[in-house]
Each structure stands twice: as structure tokens, then as C-alpha cells.
Design an enzyme around this catalytic site. Structure first.
Site, PDB file in Angstrom:
ATOM      1  N   ASP A 176       0.946  -1.129  -0.010  1.00 26.27           N
ATOM      2  CA  ASP A 176      -0.115   0.091   0.285  1.00 26.27           C
ATOM      3  C   ASP A 176       1.044   1.210   0.323  1.00 26.27           C
ATOM      4  OD1 ASP A 176      -2.356   1.215  -0.156  1.00 26.27           O
ATOM      5  OD2 ASP A 176      -2.140   1.721   2.332  1.00 26.27           O
ATOM      6  N   LEU A 177       1.808   0.889  -1.625  1.00 29.73           N
ATOM      7  CA  LEU A 177       2.777   2.171  -1.084  1.00 29.73           C
ATOM      8  C   LEU A 177       2.352   3.283  -1.591  1.00 29.73           C
ATOM      9  CD1 LEU A 177       5.539   2.759  -0.656  1.00 29.73           C
ATOM     10  CD2 LEU A 177       6.447   2.872  -2.990  1.00 29.73           C
TER      11      LEU A 177
END
Length: 287
Positions: free
Chosen positions: A178-179
């Protein structure tokens, strides 16, 4: 594990404040996946966090495994409770990306370098509970089968691309998952003794490293993500920082945009940003 619908977050966290000698530095609060509170231990700023859903707890195990290498350090741990290093810097990647094209490119480079630091950690055994990308993409495959023509066939095309990419991975690393601009924070400038830009809130997945960079294209918001020329420019920056072929990065962007849009539609959220990025990726590929 504590119920997500926690009614008294301060009371829930009390045992760990006592156990670890923590002094509240703000109010406790609940999110859909955890209970948190800013605290201090011996004067040092930290966050007390208790995971209340299994996925969040699994992400906590990934943080412990990274051991502060590219991510916020875990200062103490007890089952699903963590004491985390707290970011103290004033720089913000979303604000930087929204400032102008140069700021957006600078933010993209910071995100890429943060991800590369995480991907370089190769300790064995890996954290418990990791899942592969094929399972992670399961909801896209289901959604595409149920809505093959929606958004000009975006889900079907994204699912087809995801299948092809998953069949030929270029590496296998523990991914952040979930960058984006809100999950890499300023822990102080390195030149002044700080720890630089570090990641928080990982998922619990592994697979092709390129997956982690696609989310940059959907963030930090619609105005930036849908800006004319932004997708092509950002793909070039990612390619420059990571060595990932631009064409392959566009393929991962389409796959990720389809997955993100599918998640949004299935949960009742607005898929507009992800759908738009997916269509931009198709256009950039000449489709």
C-alpha cells in the site's frame, strides 16, 4: 483479538501503557483496523497501536521483520500490540506532489527509494501470514468476470494483464502493498541526525517488486493522478529509479488500477481515480 467496533479506546490500550511505561501524548482513537494513541516512553515520541483485525496484525509482523530497515522501527511488541517509532519531521509527500511537476517527481523518487530499501531486506524465514499476489488479485478476477464490459471493459483488460504479469514475475520480495504518499513519512532529515523517509502500515504480501510502484500513479489525489502527462512522466521517473521497463510499469499500473477500482466498487467507495488511471494507462500503451 479486539473487536473493530471498540467503544473505549483509551481503556483498551491501558494494559500496554502500564506494561511499557508509556505516558499519553494525545487521545486514543479507533480506526476500522486498529486502536492507536500517541505516547512517550522516557521522553521519546512513539505510537501505541493495537491491531483489531487479522490483516492489520499480519502487517504488524511485516513491520517487526523489517526491523526499522526502511520502515518505522518497532520499539516493543506483545501479540497484536506494537510500540512504534513516531515520525517527527514536517515534510509531507502529498503536499510536495501537489506543489508542481518538479515536486511530484521528487515525491515519486522518495517513494521509489523507500520501496527499494524495503525490498532489499531478505532475512529468512519471512514473516508468518504472507500471501501471494495471485490471491491478492482475487477480487479483480471475480469482479471482471461479473462486469466484463463495465468502464469500456477496464476490469476485463486489467484482469487479463494481471494474469499475464503473475505468470512471469521478475522477482519475489516482501512487498509493502500500500505504498502511497501517506504511508511514507518524514522521520527527520538524515543530515541532522534523523532517519529520513520511512514506511508505515504495510500489508502482508509478497511477489513481483514492480507491484509496489503502481500505487504511486493513483496518488495522492485525483488532481495529481489525472493531470495531463502525469502518468507518462511518473512512469519514466519510476523506470529511472528502479530499472523497471516503462512498458512493464504501464502494465502493472493497469492491473493495479483495475484491482483498486474493483475494491472500491465492491465496498461502495468511489472508483473514479483508479478507473481514470487505468484508462490513462491504456491510452499510454496506444489502446
Amino acid at each position: 483479538m479486539t473487536s473493530p467496533g471498540v467503544a473505549a479506546p483509551d481503556a483498551v490500550l491501558a494494559p500496554w501503557r502500564s506494561r511499557w511505561g508509556l505516558v499519553p501524548d494525545g487521545g486514543a482513537f479507533a480506526t476500522p483496523s486498529s486502536v492507536l494513541q500517541p505516547v512517550r516512553r522516557n521522553g521519546v515520541a512513539a505510537y501505541l497501536k493495537l491491531a483489531t483485525v487479522a490483516e492489520e496484525a499480519a502487517g504488524g509482523r511485516v513491520l517487526r521483520w523489517w526491523a526499522g530497515r526502511g520502515a518505522a522501527a518497532v520499539l516493543a511488541a506483545d501479540d497484536d500490540a506494537l510500540l512504534l517509532e513516531r515520525a517527527g519531521g514536517e515534510r509531507d509527500l502529498a503536499a510536495l506532489a501537489s506543489s508542481d511537476a518538479d515536486g511530484d517527481d521528487a515525491a515519486t523518487r522518495i517513494l521509489c527509494r523507500a520501496a527499494l530499501r524495503l525490498h532489499a531486506v531478505d532475512d529468512h524465514p519471512r514473516p508468518d501470514g504472507l500471501v501471494g499476489l495471485r490471491r491478492w488479485f482475487g477480487e479483480l478476477f471475480e469482479h471482471a468476470a461479473a462486469h466484463p464490459t463495465e468502464h469500456d471493459g477496464l476490469f476485463a483488460r486489467a484482469a487479463e494483464e494481471a494474469e499475464a504479469l503473475l505468470a512471469e514475475p521478475e522477482g519475489d520480495v516482501v512487498l509493502h502493498g500500500d505504498l502511497h504518499h501517506g504511508n511514507v513519512l518524514d522521520f527527520g532529515e538524515a543530515e541532522r541526525g534523523g532517519r529520513g523517509w520511512l514506511a508505515i502500515d504495510p500489508k502482508h504480501i509478497h511477489g513481483d517488486p514492480a507491484f509496489d510502484f503502481a500505487n504511486i500513479l493513483c496518488n495522492p489525489g485525483r488532481e495529481v493522478a489525472h493531470a495531463p502527462g502525469r502518468l507518462e512522466r511518473t512512469v519514466r521517473v519510476i523506470a529511472d529509479e528502479t530499472g523497471i521497463d516503462e512498458r512493464r510499469m504501464l502494465r502493472w499500473t493497469l492491473a493495479w488500477a483495475g484491482l483498486s477500482a474493483a475494491w472500491s466498487e465492491r465496498s461502495g467507495d468511489d472508483p473514479t481515480i483508479a478507473v481514470g488511471v487505468g484508462m490513462l494507462a491504456l491510452h499510454a500503451r496506444g489502446e
